[in-house]
Enzyme design. Structure first.
Site, PDB file in Angstrom:
ATOM      1  CB  SER A 201       0.906  -2.615   2.770  1.00 30.30           C
ATOM      2  OG  SER A 201      -0.379  -2.377   2.228  1.00 30.30           O
ATOM      3  CE  LYS A 202       4.211  -5.905  -4.120  1.00 31.98           C
ATOM      4  NZ  LYS A 202       5.422  -5.166  -3.844  1.00 31.98           N
ATOM      5  NE  ARG A 203      -3.895  -2.971   2.014  1.00 25.67           N
ATOM      6  CZ  ARG A 203      -4.379  -2.032   2.793  1.00 25.67           C
ATOM      7  NH1 ARG A 203      -5.438  -1.355   2.426  1.00 25.67           N
ATOM      8  NH2 ARG A 203      -3.808  -1.754   3.947  1.00 25.67           N
ATOM      9  CG  HIS A 204      -1.098   2.371   1.371  1.00 30.17           C
ATOM     10  ND1 HIS A 204      -0.672   1.500   2.347  1.00 30.17           N
ATOM     11  CD2 HIS A 204      -2.312   2.803   1.762  1.00 30.17           C
ATOM     12  CE1 HIS A 204      -1.588   1.413   3.290  1.00 30.17           C
ATOM     13  NE2 HIS A 204      -2.601   2.190   2.960  1.00 30.17           N
ATOM     14  N   GLY A 205       0.751   1.792  -2.886  1.00 28.04           N
ATOM     15  CA  GLY A 205       1.588   2.251  -3.991  1.00 28.04           C
ATOM     16  C   GLY A 205       2.988   1.699  -3.841  1.00 28.04           C
TER      17      GLY A 205
END
Ligand code: GLU
Length: 427
Positions: A201-205
């Site tokens: 998800s977005k949290r990862h990049g």
């Protein structure tokens, strides 16, 4: 019979890299088998957002080189047909009306099973299958109804999609059987996790194709990397061209468990691809990338700088930070500790003939020796004054390219002249 597969994204926004992963496996399978790869947009309305997302999906696929066969189709176009089939199922008592909606009558006994081409035999007890809604009370057919119906209408032989659709499959199989369709084969590909083992998800990049593109990844590296997520050719081959991937791909070698998206590995692979591009093509890509990202740096100069950075950066996105000083003056990242060497270096540079990397290098090395300095000690202040940074493309090549006057100006008055007088970027 030739295979026919489809990629069926919902037009909800930018194309997620997990969707591209699924698209890639479909595409590789189709191309390997000499079959067809269809693009179906699973829209249920025609809003502006849907239109934008639809364009975006096609643009992303085109950039990646995942070409589809025939025209793009839209699920919405199948709505009347879907309603007709639903009514027929009601007439045949295979479905029933419920609060204005139409529900499918799932069997209560027995089991629904299929031989998944990746996961093997899967069986669902029918008592666990709820009576799914086929058409909502507002008249809109549901995904679990139209999607398999479209698979039938399009003659899809193999439904290759992500593993989160496994629970939908028994329902879709029951619906297809009730319609009297020939059943496709199913292959559920692994999901992608971030490095922490959680759903990517977005949290990862970066997660959308657009983000990877903007970060300066190139399509062949991205595709190569995605192909390795949940699939392998053997236990060691990693770098494979598009043609090699097509030739070697098979569903038999797709794994069952979730794959980890490793950004570092992708960066590494991207760097490898960038370094092996012929210099001219490397420059072309760089020019195109910078234009796309809104830089108005002079193309001729970008082309001259390209060979100085090709070995050094792993994504095109590193270029502006690494090579900005060629286009504008960049303030030093840290104060000059000892700038005593600078005025002398400026004098030496004023004399060097011709003003080329090799002669510049010889002159500056001689200067260092004369001053009793180690080359590093002598060159670091020069580099900092010239480029603003402690790590840069080759110092002597950079001096040559910047030219005598500009080099001397920067070295004589380090820390002045910023503000884009000698160049400008659009961002
Ligand atoms: N629109 C669905 C998705 O984006 C497609 C599911 C399918 O392939 O059946 O996940």
């Amino acid at each position: 019979m030739a295979v026919r597969v489809r990629f069926a994204p919902s037009p909800t926004g930018f194309l997620h890299i997990g969707s591209v992963h699924t698209a890639l496996f479909n595409w590789l399978f189709a191309r390997h088998e000499g079959g067809e790869f269809l693009l179906r947009i699973e829209n249920t309305d025609t809003s502006r957002e849907v239109e934008a997302a639809t364009d975006q999906i096609q643009e992303s696929l085109r950039w990646l080189g995942l070409d589809w066969d025939g025209e793009v189709t839209f699920q919405l176009d199948r709505m009347p047909q879907a309603q007709e089939v639903a009514n027929r199922l009601v007439a045949e008592e295979k479905a029933y009306e419920d609060d204005g909606a139409i529900r499918f009558r799932m069997p209560d006994e027995g089991a629904t099973a299929w031989d998944d081409l990746i996961l093997g035999r899967i069986e669902y007890p029918n008592e666990k299958l709820e009576d799914v809604v086929l058409v909502r009370s507002d008249g809109r057919p549901t995904y679990n109804f139209v999607s398999p119906l479209e698979d039938m209408l399009d003659g899809i032989t193999d439904v290759i999609r992500a593993q989160d659709h496994v629970p939908n499959t028994p329902k879709q199989l029951q619906i297809l059987a009730a319609i009297g369709a020939e059943l496709p084969r199913y292959a559920h590909v692994p999901l992608l996790n971030g490095p922490d083992g959680k759903k990517l998800s977005k949290r990862h990049g970066a997660i959308t194709v657009e983000e990877f593109r903007a970060a300066g990844f190139i399509p062949e590296a991205l595709l190569n990397y995605l192909a390795l997520l949940g699939w392998s050719y053997d236990d060691h081959t990693e770098v494979m061209s598009r043609d090699e991937l097509i030739q070697r791909f098979s569903l038999e070698r797709v794994g069952k468990s979730a794959a980890t998206f490793d950004y570092e590995k992708l960066i590494h692979l991207n760097g490898l691809y960038l370094r092996t591009l012929p210099p001219d093509e490397y420059a072309d890509r760089l020019v195109a990338y910078l234009r796309e990202q809104g830089y108005d740096w002079h193309e001729d100069l970008v082309r001259k700088v390209a060979p100085l950075v090709q070995e050094k950066i792993a994504t095109l996105g590193e270029f502006p930070g690494f090579a900005r000083f060629f286009f504008e003056r960049v303030p030093p990242v840290e104060p000059l500790e000892d700038g005593a060497v600078l005025p002398v270096a400026a004098e030496v540079l004023a004399q060097v003939e011709p003003f080329e990397a090799a002669t510049i290098e010889a002159a500056l090395r001689e200067l260092a020796e004369r001053l009793g300095l180690k080359p590093r000690q002598a060159f670091q202040p020069i580099r900092l004054a010239l480029t603003g940074s402690k790590g840069s493309p080759g110092l002597f090549e950079s001096l040559e390219l910047l030219g005598r006057d500009e080099s001397i100006a920067r070295i004589s008055a380090p820390g002045s002249g910023f503000g884009g007088a000698s160049g400008s970027s659009a961002r």
